[in-house]
Design an enzyme around this catalytic site. Structure first.
Site, PDB file in Angstrom:
ATOM      1  N   GLY A   1       0.789  -1.225   0.000  1.00 20.86           N
ATOM      2  CA  GLY A   1       0.000   0.000   0.000  1.00 20.86           C
ATOM      3  C   GLY A   1       0.822   1.277   0.000  1.00 20.86           C
ATOM      4  N   ALA A   2       2.144   1.163  -0.138  1.00 19.49           N
ATOM      5  CA  ALA A   2       2.999   2.363  -0.087  1.00 19.49           C
ATOM      6  C   ALA A   2       2.769   3.285  -1.292  1.00 19.49           C
ATOM      7  CB  ALA A   2       4.463   1.939  -0.028  1.00 19.49           C
ATOM      8  N   GLY A   3       2.280   2.712  -2.380  1.00 22.64           N
ATOM      9  CA  GLY A   3       2.061   3.517  -3.592  1.00 22.64           C
ATOM     10  C   GLY A   3       2.995   3.136  -4.730  1.00 22.64           C
TER      11      GLY A   3
ATOM     12  N   ASP B   1       7.111  -2.176 -10.935  1.00 25.36           N
ATOM     13  CA  ASP B   1       6.577  -1.817  -9.608  1.00 25.36           C
ATOM     14  C   ASP B   1       7.026  -2.795  -8.523  1.00 25.36           C
ATOM     15  OD1 ASP B   1       4.919  -3.974 -10.146  1.00 25.36           O
ATOM     16  OD2 ASP B   1       3.040  -2.900  -9.773  1.00 25.36           O
TER      17      ASP B   1
ATOM     18  N   ILE C   1      -4.579   0.814   2.279  1.00 29.80           N
ATOM     19  CA  ILE C   1      -5.043  -0.558   2.002  1.00 29.80           C
ATOM     20  C   ILE C   1      -6.567  -0.609   2.121  1.00 29.80           C
ATOM     21  CG2 ILE C   1      -5.050  -2.925   2.909  1.00 29.80           C
ATOM     22  CD1 ILE C   1      -2.044  -2.405   3.690  1.00 29.80           C
TER      23      ILE C   1
ATOM     24  N   PHE D   1       3.096  12.473  -3.882  1.00 26.69           N
ATOM     25  CA  PHE D   1       3.170  12.659  -5.340  1.00 26.69           C
ATOM     26  C   PHE D   1       1.806  12.552  -6.022  1.00 26.69           C
ATOM     27  CE2 PHE D   1       2.906   8.106  -5.562  1.00 26.69           C
ATOM     28  CZ  PHE D   1       3.678   7.648  -4.502  1.00 26.69           C
TER      29      PHE D   1
HETATM   30  N1  LIG Z   1       0.333   9.577  -2.241  1.00 28.82           N
HETATM   31  C1  LIG Z   1      -0.843   8.980  -2.097  1.00 28.82           C
HETATM   32  N2  LIG Z   1      -1.847   9.605  -1.462  1.00 28.82           N
HETATM   33  C2  LIG Z   1      -3.038   9.035  -1.303  1.00 28.82           C
HETATM   34  N3  LIG Z   1      -3.354   7.797  -1.766  1.00 28.82           N
HETATM   35  C3  LIG Z   1      -2.387   7.135  -2.410  1.00 28.82           C
HETATM   36  C4  LIG Z   1      -1.102   7.669  -2.605  1.00 28.82           C
HETATM   37  N4  LIG Z   1      -0.348   6.758  -3.259  1.00 28.82           N
HETATM   38  C5  LIG Z   1      -1.153   5.692  -3.464  1.00 28.82           C
HETATM   39  N5  LIG Z   1      -2.380   5.934  -2.971  1.00 28.82           N
HETATM   40  C6  LIG Z   1      -3.533   5.009  -2.968  1.00 28.82           C
HETATM   41  O1  LIG Z   1      -3.209   3.980  -2.033  1.00 28.82           O
HETATM   42  C7  LIG Z   1      -3.625   2.719  -2.527  1.00 28.82           C
HETATM   43  C8  LIG Z   1      -2.389   1.834  -2.647  1.00 28.82           C
HETATM   44  O2  LIG Z   1      -1.551   2.299  -3.714  1.00 28.82           O
HETATM   45  P1  LIG Z   1      -0.813   1.289  -4.692  1.00 28.82           P
HETATM   46  O3  LIG Z   1      -1.760   0.242  -5.192  1.00 28.82           O
HETATM   47  O4  LIG Z   1      -0.088   2.109  -5.687  1.00 28.82           O
HETATM   48  O5  LIG Z   1       0.198   0.631  -3.645  1.00 28.82           O
HETATM   49  P2  LIG Z   1       1.253  -0.530  -3.851  1.00 28.82           P
HETATM   50  O6  LIG Z   1       2.454  -0.157  -3.060  1.00 28.82           O
HETATM   51  O7  LIG Z   1       1.466  -0.811  -5.294  1.00 28.82           O
HETATM   52  O8  LIG Z   1       0.498  -1.750  -3.146  1.00 28.82           O
HETATM   53  P3  LIG Z   1       0.804  -3.326  -3.151  1.00 28.82           P
HETATM   54  O9  LIG Z   1       1.972  -3.539  -2.272  1.00 28.82           O
HETATM   55  O10 LIG Z   1      -0.429  -3.932  -2.560  1.00 28.82           O
HETATM   56  O11 LIG Z   1       1.021  -3.758  -4.555  1.00 28.82           O
HETATM   57  C9  LIG Z   1      -4.333   2.977  -3.852  1.00 28.82           C
HETATM   58  O12 LIG Z   1      -5.715   3.103  -3.594  1.00 28.82           O
HETATM   59  C10 LIG Z   1      -3.761   4.317  -4.308  1.00 28.82           C
HETATM   60  O13 LIG Z   1      -4.679   5.027  -5.115  1.00 28.82           O
END
Ligand SMILES: Nc1ncnc2c1ncn2[C@@H]1O[C@H](COP(=O)(O)OP(=O)(O)OP(=O)(O)O)[C@@H](O)[C@H]1O
Ligand SMILES: Nc1nc(=O)c2ncn([C@H]3C[C@H](O)[C@@H](CO)O3)c2[nH]1
Length: 207
Positions: A14-16, A86, A139, A188
């Protein structure tokens, strides 16, 4: 950077990572290699019973990423063509060292090295660090059914394991450049100027 950039975005759940990798891929016009999540047949069972399903899940992730990175090597890296992903394959070790025990962990370590030692590895890692509350909030907001009862203790441990894992990666053989992105200070998604700051740093490191 002597060879074409292979950029990986990393960080706990969920880090993004996918969000940032997708934004950078568009901004820098780089092909994106994305983790397969929805078709993973073991994730739901894993989150219900980690000890029971961890070996199947870790092996599934490993085999999928092996195939993706073999293809990435053939289509991009060997053609000296830049690419962004990613994930870094090393995340397999970060998770598996925690979820596996005993002989299964020993077997997994051997298989991991056999499969990954000669795979192409990223030369630049963007490591997104975020606090537990931020990760849990994201998450929940994303709303994947199998992640809805995510144990905060599992996440807390994962945050710590990521810190150790990224340090280990930085001290290993042919270490990548690791750019830390503090998600508590840089948003970002919300602020274009924060994204621009990351883009500029990445561009400088890509030269
Ligand atoms: N900077 C941010 N501010 C607010 N929400 C965000 C931000 N970055 C990501 N999100 C939201 O948080 C959620 C998790 O982001 P994302 O799916 O990119 O994470 P991930 O690190 O790829 O997760 P995973 O480890 O499960 O693959 C998504 O709903 C996304 O829209
Ligand atoms: N155990 C385990 N090992 C991995 O290598 C791994 N990679 C990702 N994940 C989990 C995190 C998200 O819920 C979901 C999507 O990233 O899958 C993993 N879980």
């Amino acid at each position: 950077m002597k060879s074409a950039p292979f950029i990986a975005v990393e960080g706990p759940i969920g880090a993004g990572k996918t969000t940032l990798a997708t934004m950078l891929s568009q901004e820098l016009n780089l092909p994106l290699v994305k983790e397969i999540v929805e078709e993973n047949p073991f994730l739901a069972s894993f989150y219900q019973n980690i000890d029971e399903w961890s070996f199947q899940l870790e092996m599934f992730f490993l085999c999928n990423r092996f195939k993706q990175l073999e293809d990435t090597g053939a289509h991009f890296i060997k053609q000296n063509s830049p690419v962004i992903s990613d994930y870094h394959i090393y995340k397999n070790m970060i998770f598996a060292e925690r979820t596996l025990k005993g002989t299964k962990r020993d077997k997994y370590r051997q298989i991991y090295h056999l499969l990954t030692d000669d795979l192409p590895k990223p030369n630049l890692v963007l490591y997104i660090e975020a606090e537990l509350d931020t990760l849990m909030y994201r998450i929940n907001k994303r709303g994947r059914s199998f992640e809805q009862n995510m144990d905060p203790a599992y996440m807390k441990q994962l945050i710590a394991d990521y810190k150790t894992g990224m340090d280990t990666l930085a001290k290993g053989e042919n270490p990548p450049l690791i750019l830390k992105i503090n998600a508590e200070q840089l948003d970002f998604v919300q602020y274009p100027e924060h994204f621009r700051q990351i883009v500029n740093q990445v561009k400088e490191l890509m030269i």
